[in-house]
Write an enzyme that holds these catalytic residues in place. Structure first.
Site, PDB file in Angstrom:
ATOM      1  CE  LYS A  83     -58.172  26.420  13.098  1.00 34.15           C
ATOM      2  NZ  LYS A  83     -57.187  27.024  12.177  1.00 34.15           N
TER       3      LYS A  83
HETATM    4  O1  G3P Z   1     -55.908  27.006   9.208  1.00 36.11           O
HETATM    5  C1  G3P Z   1     -56.103  25.689   8.877  1.00 36.11           C
HETATM    6  C2  G3P Z   1     -55.887  25.369   7.415  1.00 36.11           C
HETATM    7  O2  G3P Z   1     -56.576  26.278   6.623  1.00 36.11           O
HETATM    8  C3  G3P Z   1     -54.458  25.167   7.014  1.00 36.11           C
HETATM    9  O3  G3P Z   1     -54.283  25.060   5.633  1.00 36.11           O
HETATM   10  O4  G3P Z   1     -52.769  25.197   3.691  1.00 36.11           O
HETATM   11  O5  G3P Z   1     -51.827  24.560   5.924  1.00 36.11           O
HETATM   12  O6  G3P Z   1     -53.271  22.998   4.669  1.00 36.11           O
HETATM   13  P1  G3P Z   1     -52.974  24.412   4.950  1.00 36.11           P
END
Ligand code: G3P
Length: 218
Positions: A83
């Protein structure tokens, strides 16, 4: 649409993998920071639990360091996807890693042009952050729709991962739009599973079955 889980919590991954619905896993440094253990060991265990792409994020920010860290992560297991963040360095590192057969998930994508750049660089996956875009007053799902529509007829095989999912509606709408994947936090998987009428129905059917059994035994 394929369902991935967005967590590094092994207990949650094991539980929801047990439902037979998981086709991949995504992690990030914040999610890793919430669990105990050495990162590489966690990735190995995740790869044992789920047979599908497992995103492991690099923390380096210079091209050469990203490539080195990406290769090291990819060597942990054949299912590891590297990633990388959307940036000039990230795009350049993606093209190098992709040329060597290493799959990249380009993360922190917030606009269709960024998604097109990710695809052109050779990213196997692109991750638009729906929830975080909503958080700043934009329409995350509309952005996702445009990205899906823009990439669909293109020459690229890049799969769109709906990321930063905040609730079941994000998942349903992503599926309706034709997103390839949604990566879903454990809490949202449980929200998707449950409905009060389902619980009430199971209770009634169980009670009726037991009542019938009791009558037959008389
Ligand atoms: O893994 C990346 C993403 O899904 C993170 O989500 O909830 O931290 O905005 P969030």
């Amino acid at each position: 649409m394929k369902l991935f889980i967005d967590t590094a919590d092994l207990a949650d991954i094991e539980t929801i993998a047990g439902w037979g619905v998981l086709q991949g896993v995504t992690t990030n440094p914040t999610l890793l920071g919430k669990v105990e253990g050495e990162a590489d060991d966690i990735y190995r265990r995740v790869c044992e639990l789920v047979d599908g792409p497992v995103s492991a994020e690099v923390v380096a920010d210079a091209r050469g360091d990203m490539i080195e860290e990406g290769k090291r992560l990819a060597a942990i297991h054949e299912n590891i996807v590297v990633k990388l963040p959307m940036s000039a360095e990230g795009l350049s590192a993606t093209s190098t890693l992709a040329a060597e057969g290493i799959r990249v998930n380009m993360t922190l994508v917030f606009t269709p042009p960024q998604a097109l750049l990710a695809a052109a660089s050779g990213a196997a996956f692109v991750s638009p952050f729906v929830g975080r875009f909503d958080d700043i007053g934009h329409d995350g799902l509309e952005c996702l729709r445009t990205i899906v529509e823009a990439l669909e007829p293109s020459m690229y095989d890049t799969e769109v991962i709906t990321a930063s999912v905040r609730g079941p509606l994000h998942v349903t709408e992503a599926a309706r739009m034709g997103a390839h994947i949604a990566t879903i936090p454990p809490k949202v998987f449980y929200q998707m599973l449950q409905h009060p009428l389902t619980a009430a129905g199971i209770e009634t059917f169980t009670a009726d079955a037991e009542a019938r059994k009791a009558r037959a035994a008389k």
